[in-house]
Write an enzyme that holds these catalytic residues in place. Structure first.
Site, mmCIF file in Angstrom:
data_model
loop_
_atom_site.group_PDB
_atom_site.id
_atom_site.type_symbol
_atom_site.label_atom_id
_atom_site.label_comp_id
_atom_site.label_asym_id
_atom_site.label_seq_id
_atom_site.Cartn_x
_atom_site.Cartn_y
_atom_site.Cartn_z
ATOM 1 N N TYR A 145 0.746 -1.232 -0.304
ATOM 2 C CA TYR A 145 0.286 0.209 -0.140
ATOM 3 C C TYR A 145 0.955 1.161 0.281
ATOM 4 C CZ TYR A 145 -3.506 3.473 1.455
ATOM 5 O OH TYR A 145 -4.406 4.266 1.791
ATOM 6 N N ASP A 240 9.773 2.409 -0.283
ATOM 7 C CA ASP A 240 8.429 3.406 0.096
ATOM 8 C C ASP A 240 8.448 3.236 1.702
ATOM 9 O OD1 ASP A 240 4.614 3.599 0.916
ATOM 10 O OD2 ASP A 240 5.759 4.267 1.202
ATOM 11 N N LYS A 268 5.426 9.785 8.546
ATOM 12 C CA LYS A 268 5.570 9.315 9.601
ATOM 13 C C LYS A 268 6.090 9.954 10.789
ATOM 14 C CE LYS A 268 2.367 5.997 8.128
ATOM 15 N NZ LYS A 268 1.004 5.358 8.659
HETATM 16 P P1 KE4 Z 1 -0.176 8.410 4.144
HETATM 17 O O1 KE4 Z 1 -0.746 9.082 2.574
HETATM 18 O O2 KE4 Z 1 -1.331 8.035 4.591
HETATM 19 O O3 KE4 Z 1 0.104 9.800 4.896
HETATM 20 O O4 KE4 Z 1 0.207 7.629 3.968
HETATM 21 C C1 KE4 Z 1 0.049 6.699 2.928
HETATM 22 C C2 KE4 Z 1 1.026 5.442 3.231
HETATM 23 C C3 KE4 Z 1 2.154 5.374 2.368
HETATM 24 N N1 KE4 Z 1 3.292 4.245 2.289
HETATM 25 C C4 KE4 Z 1 3.157 3.720 3.213
HETATM 26 C C5 KE4 Z 1 4.056 2.282 3.294
HETATM 27 C C6 KE4 Z 1 1.804 3.514 4.094
HETATM 28 O O5 KE4 Z 1 1.984 2.488 4.901
HETATM 29 C C7 KE4 Z 1 1.148 4.179 4.101
HETATM 30 C C8 KE4 Z 1 -0.322 4.760 4.810
HETATM 31 N N2 KE4 Z 1 -0.066 3.679 6.408
HETATM 32 C C9 KE4 Z 1 -1.864 3.276 6.870
HETATM 33 C C10 KE4 Z 1 -1.207 2.378 7.662
HETATM 34 N N3 KE4 Z 1 -1.169 1.216 7.080
HETATM 35 C C11 KE4 Z 1 -2.507 4.367 6.995
HETATM 36 C C12 KE4 Z 1 -3.909 4.701 7.935
HETATM 37 C C13 KE4 Z 1 -4.937 5.078 7.400
HETATM 38 O O6 KE4 Z 1 -4.964 4.157 6.070
HETATM 39 O O7 KE4 Z 1 -5.418 5.736 8.229
#
Ligand code: KE4
Length: 430
Positions: A145, A240, A268
């Site tokens: 993801y 990523d 994060k």
């Molecule tokens: P954000 O756009 O949510 O800040 O980051 C996206 C993203 C990109 N790459 C990786 C490896 C990620 O894990 C994420 C987002 N992580 C999720 C948790 N697995 C965020 C939780 C959510 O979607 O509310």
């Protein structure tokens, strides 16, 4: 048994004005067939919901809370910065400081651009790779993801997988066709893709340790194989590390495995809980970005002073506290505790842990990629999740998510966690 009446009332109210009652789907607790609790406050490794229930938190706002919630140093630094101004939209010195820290921590990053989310980071990294190579196709892996980027919401993990929508509606077929999605840990599939369209592939993007389909690990040599084949074909290799960066090591997974990507997406931890993402890498590639280069990217709140200061302070605290070593020690304590319970129960469930990230799979089989995760026992997971929550331990509300330990998880918290996990496993497996 905790009551969650006010949370239920708030959830009903939320659903009247917010789609699904949440601002991010995984928070809706759909995959555990329940309703979310609403948080009142958080401090250290503890959270309190609006009904007054106290919990030990292993989600940590999905990764940013590496020190624990509301660390005093970050609160003080952000409060002080706020008195100087909340947002400028003008270059400020904090942007230079965090950029220098990121370049220092992550040697593959020679230049970095700050954005406001992990999604922005990965979205721009693939646009940059396309602009730099003049190619259109990208390779991603099933279950990984990378945020809700149109091109990457194909066979995606995390909330998309949790909700069973790994291929989101609304993504134009003509766009999705440019994304080649392959099974993780299968070099032969990557070789075939390059045989078919190697000189059209702008980038491979992956989570080097995929943590959005549980937590899985690359087979020995798989990451090096990806590095070699992308070098050979002039394809940009993008790690990523939005979740793993600055958490699993100061320099992320790329430090642990000794492999240098061309670009890295980050987020994060470097925001200290405020909205921050970043992407960086080789200066030769990064210089293709506007205003000097032809690849456009922008952001009103990029480099926001409060977010920069929060990230800087959090990273400095990790340095001061020898955070990365301590996190691994606490993670080892957690792993030893859970493995001890599994031994007591005579159940050999698969537990993956690296540093402060973990995932307990309800399966006794080897877990190598998302297809293996899909075969695990989701009913048992659901029972485990709720039983642990009722014992005051909050694990991620999806079998496709990883768990996060912080520096504020102390001995007493670990003892309570192991006790709660024992009860929850008995409830799930009986
Ligand atoms: P954000 O756009 O949510 O800040 O980051 C996206 C993203 C990109 N790459 C990786 C490896 C990620 O894990 C994420 C987002 N992580 C999720 C948790 N697995 C965020 C939780 C959510 O979607 O509310």
């Amino acid at each position: 048994m905790p009551t969650r009446d006010l949370s239920s009332k708030l959830f009903r109210a939320a659903k009247e004005v917010i789609p699904g009652g949440v601002n991010s789907p995984v928070r809706a607790f759909k995959s555990v067939d329940g309703e979310p609790f609403f948080v009142q406050r958080a401090r250290g490794c503890r959270i309190w919901d609006v009904d007054g229930n106290e919990m030990i938190d292993y989600v940590g706002t999905w990764g940013p809370a590496i020190l624990g919630h509301a660390p005093s140093a970050v609160i003080d630094a952000v409060s002080h910065a706020a008195k100087e101004g909340i947002s400028f939209g003008i270059p400020n010195r904090h942007e230079i400081e965090i950029a220098r820290m990121i370049c220092d921590y992550v040697p593959s990053v020679e230049k970095v651009r700050m954005v406001n989310s992990g999604t922005e980071a990965t979205m721009t990294a693939i646009r940059l790779a396309r602009g730099y190579t003049g190619r259109d196709k990208i390779i991603k892996f099933e279950g990984c993801y990378h945020g809700h980027v149109d091109s990457l919401l194909v066979a995606a993990g995390s909330g998309a997988l949790t909700l069973g929508t790994p291929d989101s509606a609304g993504v134009p077929k003509d766009l999705a066709r440019l994304t080649i999605t392959l099974p993780f840990n299968q070099p032969e599939a990557v070789e075939e893709a390059f045989r078919e369209c190697g000189d059209e592939i702008a980038a491979i993007i992956l989570e080097p340790y995929p943590a959005n389909a549980g937590l899985v690990f690359p087979k020995e040599g798989f990451l090096q194989f990806l590095r070699d084949i992308t070098e050979k074909h002039g394809t940009v290799l993008i790690f990523d590390e939005v979740m793993t960066g600055f958490r699993l090591a100061k320099g992320g997974v790329q430090e642990l495995v000794g492999i240098t990507p061309d670009l890295t997406a980050m987020g994060k931890v470097i925001g200290g809980g405020l909205p921050v993402g970043a992407f960086g890498g080789k200066a030769e590639i990064m210089d293709y970005l506007a205003p000097d280069g032809p690849v456009y990217q922008a952001g009103t709140l990029s480099g926001n002073p409060l977010a920069m200061v929060a990230g800087i302070t959090q990273l400095k605290e990790m340095e001061r506290l020898d955070g990365w070593n301590r996190l691994d020690q606490i993670g080892q304590q957690f792993e030893d505790g859970v493995r001890g319970i599994l031994r007591e129960m005579g159940r050999d469930l698969t537990l993956h842990r690296v540093g402060s990230m973990f995932c307990l799979f309800f399966s006794e089989e080897e877990i190598l990629n998302v297809d293996d995760v899909k075969k695990t026992d989701f009913d048992a997971f659901r029972k485990f999740f709720w039983a642990a929550l009722d014992e005051g331990v909050y694990f991620a509300p999806s079998a496709y998510e990883a768990g996060f330990i912080s520096l504020s998880h102390g001995e007493g918290d670990m003892e309570k966690t192991v006790d709660a996990t024992r009860k929850a496993l008995k409830a799930a497996l009986s």
